[in-house]
Design an enzyme around this catalytic site. Structure first.
Site, mmCIF file in Angstrom:
data_model
loop_
_atom_site.group_PDB
_atom_site.id
_atom_site.type_symbol
_atom_site.label_atom_id
_atom_site.label_comp_id
_atom_site.label_asym_id
_atom_site.label_seq_id
_atom_site.Cartn_x
_atom_site.Cartn_y
_atom_site.Cartn_z
ATOM 1 N N GLY A 223 0.826 -1.206 0.000
ATOM 2 C CA GLY A 223 0.000 0.000 0.000
ATOM 3 C C GLY A 223 0.856 1.250 0.000
ATOM 4 O O GLY A 223 2.021 1.228 -0.388
ATOM 5 N N THR A 225 2.996 4.633 1.116
ATOM 6 C CA THR A 225 4.184 4.820 1.949
ATOM 7 C C THR A 225 3.836 5.372 3.330
ATOM 8 O O THR A 225 4.406 4.940 4.342
ATOM 9 C CB THR A 225 5.175 5.758 1.230
ATOM 10 O OG1 THR A 225 5.445 5.223 -0.067
ATOM 11 C CG2 THR A 225 6.473 5.881 1.999
ATOM 12 N N GLU A 245 5.618 -3.561 0.869
ATOM 13 C CA GLU A 245 5.741 -3.200 -0.548
ATOM 14 C C GLU A 245 4.976 -1.890 -0.709
ATOM 15 O O GLU A 245 3.742 -1.878 -0.729
ATOM 16 C CB GLU A 245 5.153 -4.278 -1.454
ATOM 17 C CG GLU A 245 5.370 -3.958 -2.926
ATOM 18 C CD GLU A 245 4.503 -4.796 -3.853
ATOM 19 O OE1 GLU A 245 4.639 -4.601 -5.078
ATOM 20 O OE2 GLU A 245 3.709 -5.611 -3.377
ATOM 21 N N CYS A 279 2.187 0.218 -9.247
ATOM 22 C CA CYS A 279 3.481 0.767 -8.828
ATOM 23 C C CYS A 279 4.554 0.577 -9.891
ATOM 24 O O CYS A 279 5.583 1.238 -9.861
ATOM 25 C CB CYS A 279 3.916 0.155 -7.496
ATOM 26 S SG CYS A 279 4.060 -1.636 -7.514
#
Length: 379
Positions: A223, A225, A245, A279
């Protein structure tokens, strides 16, 4: 209207409070899901704790066979997975079919095969023999995002359970439908009660309760940061094993010897697959100056050829973003880019769509040039 329930100890459980699940392509409510609280999470953790001894005592080969059963059952529902994922995320059905549905099945099969490579390891010394012992961590708390809901949930659950762990999982509250389908698959194949428990709810409530629970030994979080910082801050003092991640974006680099038409197709796909909500997406493009003008023309042509509209339409290339709130956030960055001196080469506006999609969270694919490399938009 779909009713989603928690799956705890092999049973579908109702909740006192619920959350609405909204189709971002239509802004219509399509489901209600549990707003799980600390008690709900505790029940799930206790079920996982109760199941862990029996599950870990099975041989690796026995657990591998369960993964194969799950993969086969998921494959039989592949089209349903694709339709639910498209409905829940607003992504085009052809992408949901090619990526989400197929990869979710492949994940269970991959880790079933991968587990065959685990053998006893020993290293000999002159005066000693060193043995590497593999054993389960315990209870795995797995928290997944909204961009690739079942793809990433299966990617976490499969390796966790094949290695003898039990699971408490929390899918994103924005995209709960395929997690519910996965629970139905577990129920259908008869996976032992408590091995995988799925609880729905908000991250700061349900997710935080999982992360902070003293019986949960491992946290795997995919998810944003900022949320990752909170997860790490909570888990570290409890010495939980932790896998994060977090958000990231990449640069697509176009060198002067590139096949420009092929590179333009690739860069457009890399930038805007799933509306850029991956991402791995190439959100910045760095081009050799000698071919910049020619490449940019080809890129704009590719992007403007993409069909934007109803995600359920087989011809659609670009669906909606995940929510109206996210749409507004992206629009703020487009305005910021203009404020920073950028030039919009294409896109930047909401499309005019008819019918059920007229109120959806749609935005034209946008390309901006002329930004300083250190500008806030570029970074």
């Amino acid at each position: 209207m779909i009713l989603v329930r928690n799956y705890v100890n092999g049973i579908f459980v109702d909740s006192k409070e619920t959350i609405e699940d909204i189709n971002p392509a239509t802004s219509e409510v399509i489901a209600t899901i549990p707003r799980s609280n600390l008690n709900d999470v505790n029940e799930a953790v206790l079920a996982a704790d109760k199941a862990r001894d029996n599950w870990s005592s099975l041989s690796l080969d026995e657990r591998r066979k369960w993964l194969e059963k799950i993969a086969n059952a998921l494959e039989a529902r592949s089209e349903e997975i694709a339709k639910l994922e498209s409905l829940d995320t607003g992504k085009p059905i052809k992408i949901a079919r090619a990526v989400d549905a197929s990869r979710s099945v492949a994940n269970f099969r991959f880790f079933a095969e991968f587990s065959k490579d685990f053998h006893e390891q020993k290293f000999l010394m002159e005066d000693a023999t060193n043995h590497v012992i593999f054993k389960p961590v315990g209870i795995a708390g797995l928290i997944t995002p909204w961009n690739l809901p079942l793809y990433l949930l299966s990617w976490k659950i499969a390796p966790a359970i094949v290695m003898g762990n039990t699971v408490v999982a929390k899918p994103s509250e924005l995209t709960p439908l395929t997690a519910n389908l996965l629970a139905e698959v577990f129920d259908e194949v008869g996976l032992p009660a408590g091995v995988v428990n799925i609880v729905h709810g908000f991250g700061h409530e349900t997710g935080q309760a999982i992360v902070s629970h003293p019986l949960v030994n491992l946290i795997s979080f995919t998810g944003g940061t900022q949320t990752g910082r909170i997860v790490a801050k909570t888990a570290a003092p409890l010495f939980k094993k932790l896998s994060l991640e977090l958000g990231g974006k990449n640069a697509t680099v176009i060198l002067k010897d590139a096949e420009l038409e092929l590179a333009a197709k690739g860069a457009a796909k890399a930038g805007f697959t799933n509306s850029g909500q991956v991402c791995l997406c190439g959100s910045r493009i760095l081009i050799d100056e000698s071919i910049a003008e020619q490449f940019t023309e080809l890129l704009i042509h590719e992007i403007e050829s993409m069909k934007i509209g109803d995600p359920q339409n087989e011809e659609t290339d670009i669906g909606s973003v995940i929510s109206i709130q996210h749409l507004e956030k992206v629009e703020k960055y487009i305005q910021l880019a203009l404020d920073e001196g950028g030039e919009i080469l294409t896109g930047g506006k909401r499309p005019q769509l008819d019918g059920i999609n007229s109120n959806g969270a749609f935005l034209r694919p946008t390309v901006i040039s002329g930004l300083n490399i250190n500008s806030r938009t570029a970074t």
